[in-house]
Design a protein around this motif. Structure first.
Motif, short mmCIF file in Angstrom:
data_model
loop_
_atom_site.label_atom_id
_atom_site.label_comp_id
_atom_site.label_asym_id
_atom_site.label_seq_id
_atom_site.Cartn_x
_atom_site.Cartn_y
_atom_site.Cartn_z
N ARG A 191 7.71 -38.13 -26.20
CA ARG A 191 8.03 -38.73 -27.51
C ARG A 191 9.50 -39.11 -27.46
O ARG A 191 10.35 -38.28 -27.14
N LEU A 236 12.85 -41.38 -29.28
CA LEU A 236 13.49 -42.14 -30.34
C LEU A 236 14.60 -42.95 -29.70
O LEU A 236 15.52 -42.39 -29.09
N SER A 267 12.48 -33.21 -32.91
CA SER A 267 11.26 -33.96 -33.18
C SER A 267 10.90 -34.93 -32.05
O SER A 267 9.81 -35.51 -32.06
N PHE A 268 11.78 -35.08 -31.05
CA PHE A 268 11.52 -35.95 -29.91
C PHE A 268 11.89 -35.25 -28.61
O PHE A 268 12.77 -34.38 -28.60
N GLY A 294 16.67 -34.82 -30.48
CA GLY A 294 15.99 -34.83 -29.19
C GLY A 294 16.27 -33.57 -28.39
O GLY A 294 17.37 -33.02 -28.47
#
Length: 194
Positions: A18, A20, A77-78, A104
């Motif tokens: 994942r 960003l 979240s990443f 991250g």
């Protein structure tokens, strides 16, 4: 074909991650990661025309400003947060950097090296701010408001206790060694972890 710094990032990001991409431009890196590695890529971009170009590629990109909008993203979240050729344009690069490593688990940061020998020579011999292939704007129309060097960035991450997992240096479109990178490299790419 990706810009050389983006190609390094694309080669290094793990499949299925994942990501960003902050300051993602037209989404070229995101599209490459999606198409070659099955990455779940999201983007944040300030320029409306770049957002439209990225969305037209089928990418998930929102219009926003790294200086103000990264605070809304949750911690970790990443897998990777990417800031390519954007750090030097931020009003508060230190705050943007802190958010990058908070959002991250790892962060890529790439930037033009303002201590490259051509930049130094332009100032020394011409007495004017340089205009180069990687720094094509004149002093009064450049988005670059913080002129960072390889050694500045190394000191910045060392002072913050940030682990450097990888560092790549580019002269032109080719990789160069880390020896005298502050003088020889036009562009730097760092992979970092808290």
């Amino acid at each position: 074909m990706l810009r050389p710094d983006l190609a390094i990032i694309a080669d290094t990001v793990a499949a299925g991650s994942r990501v960003l991409d902050v300051g993602c431009g037209d989404g070229a890196l995101m599209a490459a990661l999606r198409d070659t590695k099955g990455v779940d890529a999201r983007g944040l971009e300030i320029a409306a025309d770049n957002v439209a170009a990225a969305v037209s590629r089928g990418l998930s990109v929102i219009q926003g400003d790294a200086d103000t909008d990264l605070a809304a993203y949750p911690d970790a979240s990443f897998d990777y947060a990417i800031l390519s050729q954007t750090l030097q344009t931020a009003r508060r690069p230190d705050v943007v950097f802190d958010h990058l490593l908070r959002i991250g688990r790892r962060a890529f940061v790439s930037f033009p090296n303002f201590a490259h020998w051509r930049v130094r020579a332009s100032l020394l011999w011409g007495g004017r701010m340089p205009v180069t292939r990687l720094l094509p704007e004149r002093w009064y129309d450049t988005p670059n408001i913080h002129h960072v060097t390889v050694d500045d960035f190394r000191a910045f991450v060392a002072d913050r206790g940030i682990e450097v997992e990888g560092a790549w240096f580019l002269s032109g479109d080719r990789r160069t060694s880390s020896a005298a990178a502050n003088f020889r490299a036009e562009h730097a790419v760092f992979l970092l972890r808290n």
